[in-house]
Design a protein around this motif. Structure first.
Motif, mmCIF file in Angstrom:
data_model
loop_
_atom_site.group_PDB
_atom_site.id
_atom_site.type_symbol
_atom_site.label_atom_id
_atom_site.label_comp_id
_atom_site.label_asym_id
_atom_site.label_seq_id
_atom_site.Cartn_x
_atom_site.Cartn_y
_atom_site.Cartn_z
ATOM 1 N N ASP A 192 0.794 -1.273 0.045
ATOM 2 C CA ASP A 192 -0.024 -0.053 0.156
ATOM 3 C C ASP A 192 0.832 1.373 0.120
ATOM 4 N N SER A 193 2.001 1.175 0.443
ATOM 5 C CA SER A 193 3.031 2.550 0.574
ATOM 6 C C SER A 193 4.422 1.937 -0.217
ATOM 7 N N VAL A 194 5.219 2.953 -0.407
ATOM 8 C CA VAL A 194 6.573 2.729 -0.795
ATOM 9 C C VAL A 194 7.372 3.221 0.297
ATOM 10 N N VAL A 195 8.399 2.666 0.615
ATOM 11 C CA VAL A 195 9.070 2.877 1.959
ATOM 12 C C VAL A 195 10.444 3.554 1.537
ATOM 13 N N VAL A 196 10.745 4.626 2.126
ATOM 14 C CA VAL A 196 12.030 5.495 1.848
ATOM 15 C C VAL A 196 12.845 5.340 2.946
ATOM 16 N N LEU A 197 14.059 4.623 2.393
ATOM 17 C CA LEU A 197 15.382 4.260 3.354
ATOM 18 C C LEU A 197 16.372 5.286 3.245
ATOM 19 N N ASP A 198 17.347 5.297 4.207
ATOM 20 C CA ASP A 198 18.439 5.954 4.074
ATOM 21 C C ASP A 198 19.795 5.208 3.881
ATOM 22 N N GLY A 199 20.839 5.798 4.162
ATOM 23 C CA GLY A 199 21.912 4.762 3.821
ATOM 24 C C GLY A 199 22.341 3.867 4.858
ATOM 25 N N ASP A 200 21.469 3.782 5.898
ATOM 26 C CA ASP A 200 21.495 2.784 7.244
ATOM 27 C C ASP A 200 20.218 2.004 7.082
ATOM 28 N N CYS A 201 19.482 1.942 6.326
ATOM 29 C CA CYS A 201 18.431 1.131 5.999
ATOM 30 C C CYS A 201 17.357 1.688 7.047
ATOM 31 N N ALA A 202 17.566 2.706 7.515
ATOM 32 C CA ALA A 202 16.354 3.132 8.452
ATOM 33 C C ALA A 202 15.419 3.966 7.533
ATOM 34 N N VAL A 203 14.042 3.804 8.027
ATOM 35 C CA VAL A 203 12.922 4.218 7.316
ATOM 36 C C VAL A 203 12.695 5.856 7.657
ATOM 37 N N THR A 204 12.811 6.610 6.549
ATOM 38 C CA THR A 204 12.845 8.078 6.792
ATOM 39 C C THR A 204 11.403 8.855 6.361
ATOM 40 N N GLY A 205 10.524 7.902 5.780
ATOM 41 C CA GLY A 205 9.342 8.251 5.295
ATOM 42 C C GLY A 205 8.554 7.350 4.410
ATOM 43 N N THR A 206 7.355 7.422 4.100
ATOM 44 C CA THR A 206 6.525 6.633 3.340
ATOM 45 C C THR A 206 5.828 7.388 2.137
ATOM 46 N N VAL A 207 5.689 6.574 1.011
ATOM 47 C CA VAL A 207 4.868 7.235 0.109
ATOM 48 C C VAL A 207 3.573 6.579 -0.267
ATOM 49 N N PRO A 208 2.382 6.948 -0.117
ATOM 50 C CA PRO A 208 1.130 5.940 -0.225
ATOM 51 C C PRO A 208 1.001 5.585 -2.006
ATOM 52 N N VAL A 209 0.903 4.311 -2.020
ATOM 53 C CA VAL A 209 0.404 4.136 -3.597
ATOM 54 C C VAL A 209 -0.908 4.599 -3.830
ATOM 55 N N PRO A 210 -1.013 5.385 -4.955
ATOM 56 C CA PRO A 210 -2.241 6.260 -5.180
ATOM 57 C C PRO A 210 -3.535 5.465 -5.365
ATOM 58 N N VAL A 211 -3.378 4.238 -6.001
ATOM 59 C CA VAL A 211 -4.651 3.373 -6.205
ATOM 60 C C VAL A 211 -4.110 2.026 -5.517
ATOM 61 N N ASP A 212 -5.430 1.268 -5.201
ATOM 62 C CA ASP A 212 -5.364 -0.095 -4.403
ATOM 63 C C ASP A 212 -4.608 -1.114 -5.415
ATOM 64 N N PRO A 213 -3.534 -1.562 -5.217
ATOM 65 C CA PRO A 213 -2.625 -2.570 -6.242
ATOM 66 C C PRO A 213 -3.468 -3.977 -5.640
ATOM 67 N N TYR A 214 -3.006 -4.784 -6.496
ATOM 68 C CA TYR A 214 -3.365 -6.210 -6.469
ATOM 69 C C TYR A 214 -2.164 -6.872 -6.018
ATOM 70 N N ASP A 215 -1.095 -6.754 -6.751
ATOM 71 C CA ASP A 215 0.135 -7.492 -6.299
ATOM 72 C C ASP A 215 1.436 -6.759 -6.921
ATOM 73 N N ILE A 216 2.036 -5.878 -6.102
ATOM 74 C CA ILE A 216 3.224 -5.171 -6.964
ATOM 75 C C ILE A 216 4.379 -6.079 -6.748
ATOM 76 N N GLU A 217 5.170 -6.223 -7.621
ATOM 77 C CA GLU A 217 6.367 -7.104 -7.600
ATOM 78 C C GLU A 217 7.550 -6.456 -8.011
ATOM 79 N N ASP A 218 7.557 -5.410 -8.333
ATOM 80 C CA ASP A 218 8.839 -4.675 -8.817
ATOM 81 C C ASP A 218 8.611 -3.170 -9.155
ATOM 82 N N MET A 219 9.687 -2.467 -8.972
ATOM 83 C CA MET A 219 9.769 -1.069 -9.166
ATOM 84 C C MET A 219 10.788 -0.732 -10.420
ATOM 85 N N GLY A 220 10.336 0.102 -11.313
ATOM 86 C CA GLY A 220 11.213 1.008 -12.157
ATOM 87 C C GLY A 220 11.229 2.477 -12.113
#
Length: 357
Positions: free
Chosen positions: A57-85
């Motif tokens: 439901d959301s894309v997670v934003v990571l810093d260089g230490d793998c700590a989560v610094t934020g999230t970006v909600p996916v704008p539509v309800d997905p079925y099964d996201i498997e990759d990003m470009g």
């Protein structure tokens, strides 16, 4: 120049093994949202990750230490996201192409502005029935390629009909896809993944270098690097022999992304255990381009497991092992398909939830 019409091109084999190259741990994510990490991308100095069905439901934003610094909600309800470009304008493209049960009438790409959160759904239809797919490659001309994840047959390579670019995709669509080629990866003897038989042949993720001249495809066990100096990734996938680097033994590795500097980042789902570390392959783009072993476009008849190792005995041993693996794989193909099918069925049960498209 793209391939057109019915698929006739095919790439096959285990690539040119580079035993001296290896991945190194970077950092370990600790956010439960990444327990089913399936997609990675790097844009503007930030690393983005997303899980698959049930955690997408959301894309997670990571810093260089793998700590989560934020999230970006996916704008539509997905079925099964498997990759990003990543598009040329820095937008993220989410591959909502997972279909373990092969029942979907459409799949989709979802564009997402990582700054504003704006985005749209772009439905797609295969010309030959449903497929499960976990790899998205965005060419530098903006044309997306979807590589399917197949058990018994070659993995298909699909693009929007006529070579339409991301900007030309209708919203919500659908846009018809066309098959432009196919490829087979493996089998290899590299350990790893949740599937005891066949894990080294299933395509679980893809990535493209920042300049669009190198494509990476991964299985649960290995990563394959394809050099495409002209940016034609479809042709590179079907007419060149890639270099191969064994991945660390990951519980369920499905995510890869190039860094702006040409390194390759790899991640894995936790598969019910602790989250594994992200791993990096330094100089991955240079490895793909090094003609001392790849020779650019080379014959598809290159021997399985052919190696560029400086130690001839190591190369010979690995080639013999992979050749034995290929022969063994042929004899147990149906059995392996059954095991993979059962494993996939288990994943479907674990991930199932109501979906919209």
């Amino acid at each position: 120049m793209f391939l057109a019409g019915p698929a006739t091109a095919q790439s096959t084999g285990s690539g040119i093994l580079l035993p001296g190259a290896g991945f190194e741990p970077v950092c370990t994510p600790d956010d439960p949202a990444l327990a089913e990490l399936s997609g990675l991308a790097m844009v503007g100095g930030k690393t983005y990750g997303i899980g698959d069905s049930g955690t997408d439901d959301s894309v997670v934003v990571l810093d260089g230490d793998c700590a989560v610094t934020g999230t970006v909600p996916v704008p539509v309800d997905p079925y099964d996201i498997e990759d990003m470009g990543v598009g040329a304008d820095g937008r993220l493209w989410l591959a909502d192409t997972g279909d373990n049960q092969r029942i979907r009438t459409t799949v989709a790409l979802i564009d997402l502005d990582p700054t504003s959160g704006d985005g749209e759904l772009h439905r797609l239809t295969y010309p030959d029935g449903p497929h499960d797919a976990e790899a998205l490659l965005v060419q530098r001309d903006g044309v997306p390629l979807i590589v399917t994840k197949e058990v018994l047959v070659a993995n298909g390579i699909y693009r929007p009909a006529g070579g339409a670019s991301l900007d030309g995709l209708a919203s919500p669509g659908p846009t018809a896809l066309e098959r432009v080629g196919e490829l087979r990866l493996g089998p290899t003897t590299t350990p790893g993944g949740p599937v005891p038989v066949g894990g080294s042949t299933l395509v679980t993720g893809g990535a493209v270098s920042a300049d669009g001249t190198v494509a990476a495809l991964r299985t649960y066990t290995d990563v394959y690097l394809f050099s495409a100096p002209d940016g034609d990734l479809a042709r590179a996938l079907t007419t060149t022999t890639p270099v191969r680097v064994a991945l660390p033994n990951q519980p369920q590795g499905e995510a890869i992304a190039f860094t702006p500097d040409g390194d390759l980042l790899a991640g894995s789902e936790s598969a019910g255990g602790p989250l594994p570390p992200l791993q990096v392959l330094p100089g991955a783009v240079d490895l793909a381009r090094d003609e001392s072993w790849s020779g650019g476009s080379v014959s598809l008849s290159a021997s399985v497991g052919e190696s560029a190792a400086s130690d001839p005995s190591e190369a010979s041993d690995q080639a013999a092992a992979d050749d034995a693996a290929a022969q063994w794989s042929t004899s147990v193909l149906l059995g392996g398909a059954l095991v993979a099918g059962l494993a996939t069925f288990g994943l479907v049960l674990r991930r199932s939830r109501s979906r919209r498209h």
